[in-house]
Design a protein around this motif. Structure first.
Motif, PDB file in Angstrom:
ATOM      1  N   GLY A 131       0.819  -1.214   0.000  1.00 49.00           N
ATOM      2  CA  GLY A 131       0.000   0.000   0.000  1.00 49.00           C
ATOM      3  C   GLY A 131       0.847   1.255   0.000  1.00 49.00           C
ATOM      4  O   GLY A 131       2.077   1.212   0.148  1.00 49.00           O
ATOM      5  N   LYS A 132       0.201   2.402  -0.139  1.00 49.06           N
ATOM      6  CA  LYS A 132       0.924   3.671  -0.215  1.00 49.06           C
ATOM      7  C   LYS A 132       1.759   3.928   1.034  1.00 49.06           C
ATOM      8  O   LYS A 132       2.907   4.383   0.948  1.00 49.06           O
ATOM      9  N   THR A 133       1.184   3.678   2.193  1.00 49.89           N
ATOM     10  CA  THR A 133       1.936   3.875   3.433  1.00 49.89           C
ATOM     11  C   THR A 133       2.903   2.723   3.672  1.00 49.89           C
ATOM     12  O   THR A 133       4.055   2.931   4.055  1.00 49.89           O
ATOM     13  N   GLY A 134       2.439   1.501   3.414  1.00 48.06           N
ATOM     14  CA  GLY A 134       3.281   0.334   3.660  1.00 48.06           C
ATOM     15  C   GLY A 134       4.574   0.348   2.874  1.00 48.06           C
ATOM     16  O   GLY A 134       5.630  -0.023   3.392  1.00 48.06           O
ATOM     17  N   ARG A 135       4.509   0.794   1.619  1.00 44.80           N
ATOM     18  CA  ARG A 135       5.736   0.865   0.815  1.00 44.80           C
ATOM     19  C   ARG A 135       6.755   1.805   1.445  1.00 44.80           C
ATOM     20  O   ARG A 135       7.960   1.551   1.406  1.00 44.80           O
ATOM     21  N   LEU A 136       6.266   2.897   2.016  1.00 38.58           N
ATOM     22  CA  LEU A 136       7.171   3.856   2.648  1.00 38.58           C
ATOM     23  C   LEU A 136       7.744   3.302   3.948  1.00 38.58           C
ATOM     24  O   LEU A 136       8.904   3.563   4.288  1.00 38.58           O
ATOM     25  N   VAL A 137       6.937   2.533   4.677  1.00 36.80           N
ATOM     26  CA  VAL A 137       7.444   1.880   5.891  1.00 36.80           C
ATOM     27  C   VAL A 137       8.577   0.929   5.525  1.00 36.80           C
ATOM     28  O   VAL A 137       9.633   0.913   6.161  1.00 36.80           O
ATOM     29  N   VAL A 138       8.350   0.124   4.490  1.00 37.31           N
ATOM     30  CA  VAL A 138       9.378  -0.823   4.056  1.00 37.31           C
ATOM     31  C   VAL A 138      10.653  -0.088   3.644  1.00 37.31           C
ATOM     32  O   VAL A 138      11.765  -0.446   4.050  1.00 37.31           O
ATOM     33  N   ALA A 139      10.501   0.955   2.832  1.00 36.02           N
ATOM     34  CA  ALA A 139      11.666   1.692   2.341  1.00 36.02           C
ATOM     35  C   ALA A 139      12.447   2.334   3.492  1.00 36.02           C
ATOM     36  O   ALA A 139      13.682   2.243   3.545  1.00 36.02           O
ATOM     37  N   GLN A 140      11.728   2.978   4.409  1.00 35.06           N
ATOM     38  CA  GLN A 140      12.414   3.634   5.530  1.00 35.06           C
ATOM     39  C   GLN A 140      13.064   2.612   6.460  1.00 35.06           C
ATOM     40  O   GLN A 140      14.164   2.840   6.982  1.00 35.06           O
ATOM     41  N   SER A 141      12.374   1.501   6.672  1.00 35.64           N
ATOM     42  CA  SER A 141      12.940   0.468   7.540  1.00 35.64           C
ATOM     43  C   SER A 141      14.230  -0.089   6.945  1.00 35.64           C
ATOM     44  O   SER A 141      15.225  -0.292   7.650  1.00 35.64           O
ATOM     45  N   ALA A 142      14.221  -0.319   5.638  1.00 35.02           N
ATOM     46  CA  ALA A 142      15.434  -0.806   4.972  1.00 35.02           C
ATOM     47  C   ALA A 142      16.551   0.218   5.080  1.00 35.02           C
ATOM     48  O   ALA A 142      17.720  -0.131   5.296  1.00 35.02           O
ATOM     49  N   GLN A 143      16.210   1.498   4.936  1.00 34.54           N
ATOM     50  CA  GLN A 143      17.215   2.555   5.048  1.00 34.54           C
ATOM     51  C   GLN A 143      17.814   2.611   6.449  1.00 34.54           C
ATOM     52  O   GLN A 143      18.979   2.975   6.624  1.00 34.54           O
ATOM     53  N   ARG A 144      17.020   2.235   7.453  1.00 32.80           N
ATOM     54  CA  ARG A 144      17.514   2.225   8.830  1.00 32.80           C
ATOM     55  C   ARG A 144      18.411   1.021   9.106  1.00 32.80           C
ATOM     56  O   ARG A 144      19.000   0.909  10.176  1.00 32.80           O
ATOM     57  N   GLY A 145      18.468   0.114   8.141  1.00 36.04           N
ATOM     58  CA  GLY A 145      19.309  -1.067   8.315  1.00 36.04           C
ATOM     59  C   GLY A 145      18.597  -2.255   8.918  1.00 36.04           C
ATOM     60  O   GLY A 145      19.240  -3.233   9.325  1.00 36.04           O
ATOM     61  N   ASP A 146      17.264  -2.203   8.976  1.00 36.08           N
ATOM     62  CA  ASP A 146      16.503  -3.319   9.516  1.00 36.08           C
ATOM     63  C   ASP A 146      16.462  -4.479   8.529  1.00 36.08           C
ATOM     64  O   ASP A 146      16.633  -4.305   7.320  1.00 36.08           O
ATOM     65  N   ASP A 147      16.209  -5.644   9.056  1.00 35.93           N
ATOM     66  CA  ASP A 147      15.944  -6.835   8.246  1.00 35.93           C
ATOM     67  C   ASP A 147      14.430  -6.840   8.020  1.00 35.93           C
ATOM     68  O   ASP A 147      13.661  -7.127   8.934  1.00 35.93           O
ATOM     69  N   VAL A 148      13.996  -6.505   6.806  1.00 39.74           N
ATOM     70  CA  VAL A 148      12.582  -6.256   6.536  1.00 39.74           C
ATOM     71  C   VAL A 148      11.953  -7.399   5.750  1.00 39.74           C
ATOM     72  O   VAL A 148      12.518  -7.860   4.755  1.00 39.74           O
ATOM     73  N   ILE A 149      10.776  -7.811   6.208  1.00 43.94           N
ATOM     74  CA  ILE A 149       9.971  -8.775   5.465  1.00 43.94           C
ATOM     75  C   ILE A 149       8.686  -8.066   5.056  1.00 43.94           C
ATOM     76  O   ILE A 149       7.911  -7.614   5.902  1.00 43.94           O
ATOM     77  N   ALA A 150       8.477  -7.937   3.757  1.00 50.94           N
ATOM     78  CA  ALA A 150       7.285  -7.287   3.224  1.00 50.94           C
ATOM     79  C   ALA A 150       6.229  -8.347   2.950  1.00 50.94           C
ATOM     80  O   ALA A 150       6.423  -9.227   2.103  1.00 50.94           O
ATOM     81  N   PHE A 151       5.119  -8.269   3.679  1.00 52.19           N
ATOM     82  CA  PHE A 151       4.043  -9.240   3.517  1.00 52.19           C
ATOM     83  C   PHE A 151       3.060  -8.679   2.491  1.00 52.19           C
ATOM     84  O   PHE A 151       2.462  -7.633   2.710  1.00 52.19           O
ATOM     85  N   VAL A 152       2.899  -9.378   1.380  1.00 51.60           N
ATOM     86  CA  VAL A 152       2.034  -8.906   0.291  1.00 51.60           C
ATOM     87  C   VAL A 152       1.136 -10.035  -0.190  1.00 51.60           C
ATOM     88  O   VAL A 152       1.457 -11.210  -0.055  1.00 51.60           O
ATOM     89  N   ARG A 153       0.006  -9.650  -0.771  1.00 56.97           N
ATOM     90  CA  ARG A 153      -0.922 -10.652  -1.295  1.00 56.97           C
ATOM     91  C   ARG A 153      -0.452 -11.220  -2.635  1.00 56.97           C
ATOM     92  O   ARG A 153      -0.711 -12.372  -2.948  1.00 56.97           O
ATOM     93  N   ASP A 154       0.206 -10.407  -3.441  1.00 58.31           N
ATOM     94  CA  ASP A 154       0.636 -10.838  -4.774  1.00 58.31           C
ATOM     95  C   ASP A 154       2.045 -10.327  -5.035  1.00 58.31           C
ATOM     96  O   ASP A 154       2.246  -9.167  -5.379  1.00 58.31           O
ATOM     97  N   ALA A 155       3.019 -11.186  -4.884  1.00 62.46           N
ATOM     98  CA  ALA A 155       4.418 -10.787  -5.033  1.00 62.46           C
ATOM     99  C   ALA A 155       4.773 -10.428  -6.468  1.00 62.46           C
ATOM    100  O   ALA A 155       5.718  -9.670  -6.708  1.00 62.46           O
TER     101      ALA A 155
END
Length: 206
Positions: free
Chosen positions: A10-34
């Motif tokens: 989603g619009k907000t979720g994509r930004l959460v993922v991007a910012q989390s990755a920029q912070r150096g987190d290990d990010v798992i993006a949960f999506v309905r259709d990869a």
């Protein structure tokens, strides 16, 4: 930190993922259709329905925190979001992690009846908040004033257990608040209102 982000496409979720990755987190993006998603190579993808306990359990294995940016659609969503939240919470209570922050709007601060096209949105956010309040998790509900697609300002106002004073919040700043929420112990067990600073406050500070 290993973070699972629900609603990552989603619009907000994509930004959460991007910012989390920029912070150096290990990010798992949960999506309905990869097949329809694109994320940086470092981001892991988990495909599935967020109401499917088996898939959610796979995503949460070894995670430190969860952020849910799942959001209801006006006049369309019935209980799909709260059903997903209930599943996520149940899995977290069984296998962990304990820390979760979810996105909402300021309707969670009131029980006043909402009518019109956004009645279902208010109802779902309130159901989500009730599910978290009844859980054994370390939870935070982040309730943002009206979201905009304007560029992030890099600043937001947060009010614990109350509406934030501003009229709007950029999605980028909301994403930052959601990420901050999983690190702020003082926000555990609270609904936190966030917004961009009111125009008057911004003018006064200048």
């Amino acid at each position: 930190m290993r973070i699972v982000v629900f609603g990552a496409s989603g619009k907000t979720g994509r930004l959460v993922v991007a910012q989390s990755a920029q912070r150096g987190d290990d990010v798992i993006a949960f999506v309905r259709d990869a097949s329809k998603q694109w994320f940086p190579d470092a981001v892991k993808i988990q495909q599935g329905q967020p109401s499917d306990a088996k898939v959610v359990e796979e995503a949460l294995a070894g995670a430190d925190a969860v952020i849910s940016a799942l959001g209801p659609i006006a006049e369309e969503t019935t209980t799909e979001i709260s059903d997903a939240t209930r599943t996520i919470v149940a899995v977290m209570e069984r296998i962990g992690p304990r820390r979760i922050a979810i996105a909402a709007n300021p309707r969670v601060f009131s029980d006043t009846e909402v009518t019109g096209p956004y009645a279902n949105v208010a109802a779902e956010h309130r159901r989500d908040a009730a599910i978290l309040r009844g859980s054994a998790l370390d939870w935070t509900v982040v309730a943002a004033a009206a979201l905009t697609d304007d560029p992030a300002t890099g600043s937001y106002v947060a009010v614990v257990d109350g509406k934030a004073p501003g009229k709007s919040t950029t999605r980028g700043d909301f994403a930052t608040a959601l990420l901050d929420a999983i690190e702020k112990d003082e926000w555990v067990g609270h609904v936190v209102g966030v917004s961009n600073p009111p125009v008057e406050a911004a003018e006064d500070s200048g």
